[in-house]
Design a protein around this motif. Structure first.
Motif, PDB file in Angstrom:
ATOM      1  N   THR A 103       0.846  -1.189   0.000  1.00 30.26           N
ATOM      2  CA  THR A 103       0.000   0.000   0.000  1.00 30.26           C
ATOM      3  C   THR A 103       0.884   1.243   0.000  1.00 30.26           C
ATOM      4  N   ALA A 104       0.262   2.395  -0.259  1.00 25.87           N
ATOM      5  CA  ALA A 104       1.009   3.646  -0.198  1.00 25.87           C
ATOM      6  C   ALA A 104       1.609   3.842   1.193  1.00 25.87           C
ATOM      7  N   ALA A 105       0.865   3.456   2.223  1.00 22.81           N
ATOM      8  CA  ALA A 105       1.371   3.584   3.598  1.00 22.81           C
ATOM      9  C   ALA A 105       2.588   2.686   3.814  1.00 22.81           C
ATOM     10  N   ASP A 106       2.548   1.471   3.256  1.00 19.17           N
ATOM     11  CA  ASP A 106       3.701   0.567   3.365  1.00 19.17           C
ATOM     12  C   ASP A 106       4.936   1.198   2.724  1.00 19.17           C
ATOM     13  N   ILE A 107       4.744   1.795   1.559  1.00 14.92           N
ATOM     14  CA  ILE A 107       5.868   2.399   0.823  1.00 14.92           C
ATOM     15  C   ILE A 107       6.441   3.580   1.599  1.00 14.92           C
ATOM     16  N   ARG A 108       5.551   4.383   2.163  1.00 12.59           N
ATOM     17  CA  ARG A 108       6.031   5.540   2.941  1.00 12.59           C
ATOM     18  C   ARG A 108       6.794   5.083   4.178  1.00 12.59           C
ATOM     19  N   ALA A 109       6.310   4.012   4.819  1.00 14.18           N
ATOM     20  CA  ALA A 109       7.009   3.500   6.001  1.00 14.18           C
ATOM     21  C   ALA A 109       8.395   2.986   5.638  1.00 14.18           C
ATOM     22  N   ALA A 110       8.496   2.342   4.489  1.00 14.94           N
ATOM     23  CA  ALA A 110       9.804   1.850   4.039  1.00 14.94           C
ATOM     24  C   ALA A 110      10.744   3.006   3.740  1.00 14.94           C
ATOM     25  N   LYS A 111      10.197   4.083   3.205  1.00 14.12           N
ATOM     26  CA  LYS A 111      11.012   5.267   2.916  1.00 14.12           C
ATOM     27  C   LYS A 111      11.577   5.861   4.202  1.00 14.12           C
ATOM     28  N   VAL A 112      10.776   5.907   5.253  1.00 13.61           N
ATOM     29  CA  VAL A 112      11.240   6.412   6.545  1.00 13.61           C
ATOM     30  C   VAL A 112      12.303   5.481   7.128  1.00 13.61           C
ATOM     31  N   GLU A 113      12.063   4.177   7.033  1.00 11.19           N
ATOM     32  CA  GLU A 113      12.996   3.193   7.593  1.00 11.19           C
ATOM     33  C   GLU A 113      14.342   3.206   6.864  1.00 11.19           C
ATOM     34  N   HIS A 114      14.298   3.457   5.572  1.00  6.92           N
ATOM     35  CA  HIS A 114      15.520   3.430   4.757  1.00  6.92           C
ATOM     36  C   HIS A 114      15.781   4.827   4.183  1.00  6.92           C
ATOM     37  N   ALA A 115      15.789   5.796   5.051  1.00 11.86           N
ATOM     38  CA  ALA A 115      15.858   7.198   4.621  1.00 11.86           C
ATOM     39  C   ALA A 115      17.138   7.519   3.847  1.00 11.86           C
ATOM     40  N   GLN A 116      18.198   6.761   4.061  1.00 10.01           N
ATOM     41  CA  GLN A 116      19.470   7.050   3.402  1.00 10.01           C
ATOM     42  C   GLN A 116      19.573   6.436   2.010  1.00 10.01           C
ATOM     43  N   LYS A 117      18.647   5.559   1.668  1.00  6.23           N
ATOM     44  CA  LYS A 117      18.694   4.922   0.358  1.00  6.23           C
ATOM     45  C   LYS A 117      18.198   5.872  -0.732  1.00  6.23           C
ATOM     46  N   ARG A 118      18.825   5.809  -1.884  1.00  4.17           N
ATOM     47  CA  ARG A 118      18.324   6.547  -3.038  1.00  4.17           C
ATOM     48  C   ARG A 118      17.003   5.932  -3.483  1.00  4.17           C
ATOM     49  N   ASP A 119      16.123   6.773  -4.044  1.00  3.13           N
ATOM     50  CA  ASP A 119      14.796   6.302  -4.428  1.00  3.13           C
ATOM     51  C   ASP A 119      14.861   5.115  -5.383  1.00  3.13           C
ATOM     52  N   ARG A 120      15.748   5.162  -6.355  1.00  7.99           N
ATOM     53  CA  ARG A 120      15.849   4.068  -7.325  1.00  7.99           C
ATOM     54  C   ARG A 120      16.214   2.763  -6.627  1.00  7.99           C
ATOM     55  N   ASP A 121      17.178   2.833  -5.686  1.00  7.35           N
ATOM     56  CA  ASP A 121      17.610   1.629  -4.981  1.00  7.35           C
ATOM     57  C   ASP A 121      16.517   1.102  -4.060  1.00  7.35           C
ATOM     58  N   LEU A 122      15.818   2.007  -3.386  1.00  2.00           N
ATOM     59  CA  LEU A 122      14.732   1.586  -2.505  1.00  2.00           C
ATOM     60  C   LEU A 122      13.602   0.949  -3.301  1.00  2.00           C
ATOM     61  N   ALA A 123      13.243   1.537  -4.440  1.00  2.00           N
ATOM     62  CA  ALA A 123      12.193   0.964  -5.277  1.00  2.00           C
ATOM     63  C   ALA A 123      12.573  -0.439  -5.723  1.00  2.00           C
ATOM     64  N   ASP A 124      13.827  -0.625  -6.125  1.00  3.92           N
ATOM     65  CA  ASP A 124      14.284  -1.965  -6.526  1.00  3.92           C
ATOM     66  C   ASP A 124      14.162  -2.941  -5.361  1.00  3.92           C
ATOM     67  N   MET A 125      14.525  -2.500  -4.167  1.00  2.02           N
ATOM     68  CA  MET A 125      14.449  -3.364  -2.989  1.00  2.02           C
ATOM     69  C   MET A 125      13.005  -3.774  -2.700  1.00  2.02           C
TER      70      MET A 125
END
Length: 352
Positions: free
Chosen positions: A6-28
């Motif tokens: 969900t969008a909420a899941d994605i936002r939570a992952a962004k907070v958890e992995h704040a140092q990751k670049r967006d492209r790398d986080l999306a791949d993960m």
């Protein structure tokens, strides 16, 4: 079957992995970068994302108002960053372009599908970017405002481009598979004959399409004297030699929807791990040297003399970059450029 994020899941992952670049986080996360950005639509967590129009005819004429920016175009293996001001925009249904002294692009509008304006709070202030993606959610172009940009133009521009739909989900299409090499061996004689009669490099793609081939297929088929295959590891030496000679180049890096061009020298070459970098004040290049699988030195006839390029492809046959020597004047024979390319070891020499 894994439950979709969900969008909420994605936002939570962004907070958890704040140092990751967006492209790398999306791949993960197993999603596209555009889906990651879209999940943050609205204002939350120190970030404001607005869904905006994506059509180049709508967007590009407005970019000049932002003043000096950094324009980024990339593919899976190479990132091309150019500082400058967006100048003249020329529309075209199949191919459009931005022409300027520093920002020079070729745009293929059918591949532009999503646009976002992003304001992100950082330790050094608010970072503002415009980001555009293809139907699969892969980035086509990103435009970053800099300290000296016209930040006062940002809010009116975003308001003008803002879409009625500000939802946090987008439906991306499957990513198109790489084309790979297309060869029509029966047409080799025709390929060579018509290639040698070319008067402009832009005729090449029309020639290969007519013969049922593509760029890589034609290079593999043609051979000497028009094409010489060089060792993939020669790219690092090419960058160093070009830098040392202060040779001006025309360097193309792109994807399906956008090609960005650098005119000028490659001054500061700095390898870092698998990355081959050019780190100049107004131009940066970040190239994954370990992605380079095939490299060719290619000679195309033109009215002004031979246009000789170096071109690199990945293991799936996708073009990573293409680079020509830049003439200083009409009578410049590009002797230094031709010498740099002639000194590169061919594939056979490197293997011995």
């Amino acid at each position: 079957m894994t439950k979709p994020l969900t969008a909420a899941d994605i936002r939570a992952a962004k907070v958890e992995h704040a140092q990751k670049r967006d492209r790398d986080l999306a791949d993960m996360l197993g999603i596209s970068e555009a889906e990651l950005v879209a999940a943050h639509t609205g204002a939350r967590d120190g970030m404001t994302v607005t869904r905006i129009a994506h059509a180049p005819d709508t967007v590009m004429p407005l970019m000049t108002a932002l003043g000096e920016v950094m324009s980024l175009t990339r593919n899976a293996s190479c990132v091309h960053e150019r500082v400058g001001t967006f100048e003249e925009y020329r529309s075209g249904a199949h191919a459009a372009m931005v022409l300027g002294k520093e920002i020079d692009t070729r745009i293929f509008p059918k591949h532009w599908a999503y646009g976002f304006a992003i304001e992100n709070g950082t330790d050094t202030g608010i970072r503002r970017t415009l980001q555009f993606f293809d139907p699969a959610g892969d980035a086509l172009q990103k435009i970053f405002l800099r300290e000296g940009s016209n930040h006062e133009a940002w809010a009116p521009l975003v308001d003008r481009l803002r879409l009625p739909d500000q939802s946090t989900g987008i439906a991306v299409a499957p990513r198109e598979a790489p084309e790979g090499a297309k060869i029509n061996a029966d047409k080799r004689d025709i390929l060579l004959s018509e290639w040698q009669r070319m008067t402009d490099t832009h005729q090449f793609n029309r020639l290969t399409a007519k013969l049922g081939m593509n760029r890589l297929g034609a290079y593999r088929l043609a051979g000497a004297p028009l094409v010489r295959r060089v060792a993939p590891e020669a790219v690092a030496g090419f960058l160093e030699a070009t830098s040392a000679a202060r040779q001006k180049v025309i360097l193309f890096v792109g994807n399906r929807g956008n090609i960005q061009i650098h005119w000028g020298t490659l001054d500061t070459v700095k390898p870092m791990g698998p990355w081959l970098n050019v780190l100049d004040p107004r131009f940066n290049l970040h190239l994954r040297g370990d992605h380079v699988a095939e490299v060719y030195v290619v000679d195309k006839p033109t009215k002004r003399g031979p246009a000789v390029s170096i071109e690199a492809f990945d293991a799936e046959g996708s073009l990573i970059f293409q680079c020509f020597g830049q003439r200083e004047s009409d009578d410049d024979a590009l002797a230094t450029w031709h010498g740099i390319l002639a000194d590169l070891p061919d594939l056979r020499e490197a293997a011995e």
